[in-house]
Design a protein around this motif. Sequence first.
Motif, PDB file in Angstrom:
ATOM      1  N   PHE A 143      10.966 -11.022   0.080  1.00  0.00           N
ATOM      2  CA  PHE A 143       9.529 -11.268   0.166  1.00  0.00           C
ATOM      3  C   PHE A 143       9.255 -12.667  -0.361  1.00  0.00           C
ATOM      4  O   PHE A 143       9.690 -13.013  -1.453  1.00  0.00           O
ATOM      5  CB  PHE A 143       8.762 -10.229  -0.665  1.00  0.00           C
ATOM      6  N   SER A 144       8.528 -13.458   0.428  1.00  0.00           N
ATOM      7  CA  SER A 144       8.198 -14.809  -0.014  1.00  0.00           C
ATOM      8  C   SER A 144       6.793 -15.171   0.457  1.00  0.00           C
ATOM      9  O   SER A 144       6.343 -14.703   1.514  1.00  0.00           O
ATOM     10  CB  SER A 144       9.221 -15.823   0.510  1.00  0.00           C
ATOM     11  N   PRO A 145       6.094 -15.992  -0.327  1.00  0.00           N
ATOM     12  CA  PRO A 145       4.755 -16.413   0.086  1.00  0.00           C
ATOM     13  C   PRO A 145       4.835 -17.248   1.360  1.00  0.00           C
ATOM     14  O   PRO A 145       5.793 -17.981   1.566  1.00  0.00           O
ATOM     15  CB  PRO A 145       4.252 -17.264  -1.084  1.00  0.00           C
ATOM     16  N   VAL A 146       3.833 -17.116   2.202  1.00  0.00           N
ATOM     17  CA  VAL A 146       3.759 -17.936   3.407  1.00  0.00           C
ATOM     18  C   VAL A 146       3.117 -19.257   3.000  1.00  0.00           C
ATOM     19  O   VAL A 146       1.991 -19.275   2.493  1.00  0.00           O
ATOM     20  CB  VAL A 146       2.940 -17.239   4.517  1.00  0.00           C
ATOM     21  N   GLU A 147       3.848 -20.320   3.209  1.00  0.00           N
ATOM     22  CA  GLU A 147       3.378 -21.641   2.794  1.00  0.00           C
ATOM     23  C   GLU A 147       2.056 -21.981   3.464  1.00  0.00           C
ATOM     24  O   GLU A 147       1.886 -21.830   4.675  1.00  0.00           O
ATOM     25  CB  GLU A 147       4.435 -22.688   3.152  1.00  0.00           C
ATOM     26  N   GLY A 148       1.095 -22.390   2.641  1.00  0.00           N
ATOM     27  CA  GLY A 148      -0.201 -22.812   3.152  1.00  0.00           C
ATOM     28  C   GLY A 148      -1.141 -21.677   3.509  1.00  0.00           C
ATOM     29  O   GLY A 148      -2.226 -21.919   4.030  1.00  0.00           O
ATOM     30  N   PRO A 163      12.096  -7.876  -8.662  1.00  0.00           N
ATOM     31  CA  PRO A 163      10.676  -7.957  -8.293  1.00  0.00           C
ATOM     32  C   PRO A 163      10.117  -9.344  -8.607  1.00  0.00           C
ATOM     33  O   PRO A 163      10.468  -9.917  -9.629  1.00  0.00           O
ATOM     34  CB  PRO A 163      10.017  -6.908  -9.174  1.00  0.00           C
ATOM     35  N   PRO A 164       9.276  -9.863  -7.803  1.00  0.00           N
ATOM     36  CA  PRO A 164       8.790  -9.359  -6.522  1.00  0.00           C
ATOM     37  C   PRO A 164       9.494  -9.990  -5.324  1.00  0.00           C
ATOM     38  O   PRO A 164       8.982  -9.960  -4.218  1.00  0.00           O
ATOM     39  CB  PRO A 164       7.326  -9.767  -6.545  1.00  0.00           C
ATOM     40  N   VAL A 184      -1.016  -9.532   2.243  1.00  0.00           N
ATOM     41  CA  VAL A 184      -1.090  -9.257   0.806  1.00  0.00           C
ATOM     42  C   VAL A 184      -0.176 -10.241   0.089  1.00  0.00           C
ATOM     43  O   VAL A 184       0.727 -10.827   0.697  1.00  0.00           O
ATOM     44  CB  VAL A 184      -0.688  -7.799   0.466  1.00  0.00           C
ATOM     45  N   ASP A 185      -0.382 -10.411  -1.211  1.00  0.00           N
ATOM     46  CA  ASP A 185       0.460 -11.307  -1.992  1.00  0.00           C
ATOM     47  C   ASP A 185       1.855 -10.706  -2.167  1.00  0.00           C
ATOM     48  O   ASP A 185       2.080  -9.529  -1.888  1.00  0.00           O
ATOM     49  CB  ASP A 185      -0.192 -11.600  -3.349  1.00  0.00           C
ATOM     50  N   VAL A 186       2.794 -11.510  -2.631  1.00  0.00           N
ATOM     51  CA  VAL A 186       4.192 -11.101  -2.775  1.00  0.00           C
ATOM     52  C   VAL A 186       4.330  -9.896  -3.707  1.00  0.00           C
ATOM     53  O   VAL A 186       5.087  -8.972  -3.411  1.00  0.00           O
ATOM     54  CB  VAL A 186       5.047 -12.293  -3.272  1.00  0.00           C
ATOM     55  N   ASN A 187       3.606  -9.896  -4.818  1.00  0.00           N
ATOM     56  CA  ASN A 187       3.698  -8.769  -5.754  1.00  0.00           C
ATOM     57  C   ASN A 187       3.285  -7.464  -5.085  1.00  0.00           C
ATOM     58  O   ASN A 187       3.938  -6.427  -5.266  1.00  0.00           O
ATOM     59  CB  ASN A 187       2.827  -9.011  -6.994  1.00  0.00           C
TER      60      ASN A 187
END
Length: 162
Positions: free
Chosen positions: A96-101, A72-73, A12-15
């Motif tokens: 929480f952080s986005p996974v690069e790529g 947040p987030p 899922v996305d960070v939010n």
Amino acid sequence: MPVVESRCVVPVDVNTAFAVSQTTGEIRKRWDPFIREQHFEGGATRPAKGVYTHTVQRFGFRMQSEYVSYNPPRNVGMKMTKGSWFFEKLAGGWRFSPVEGQAGMTLAVWRYNFTCKPRWLAPLAERIGVVVLGRDIERRIKGFARGCEDPVVLAAVEDRRL
């Protein structure tokens, strides 16, 4: 000061990941094996820096904690203000952080630090605490990962955003 850390990647996305981590009540119990009961104190109805919570752990241990950060987030941090007889200090942070790529994927990293009391027993208690708390945090983050795929949890998160 001993530190335990667990991490996982959720689909899922960070939010959404952050929102799942902050669910309460029956929705929280669907994914969080640590909590038997949890509620805000002092009239608070939602998390924020300075808000206190009362938590009853699955084995009945009780603790009051305070949000020391709420961003947040990206992250949230808490510290125990009252609790069990064996923790002198206990604090944790969830990031929480986005996974690069990998669009729509989030890396969740949960880190806790603690000290035990009485001080004379702390060297042994803290070694045991790393193992016991480490297992509990690993079990908890795996539950969080399941919650990030649970349609009931995700629907509740989406409803709160509307």
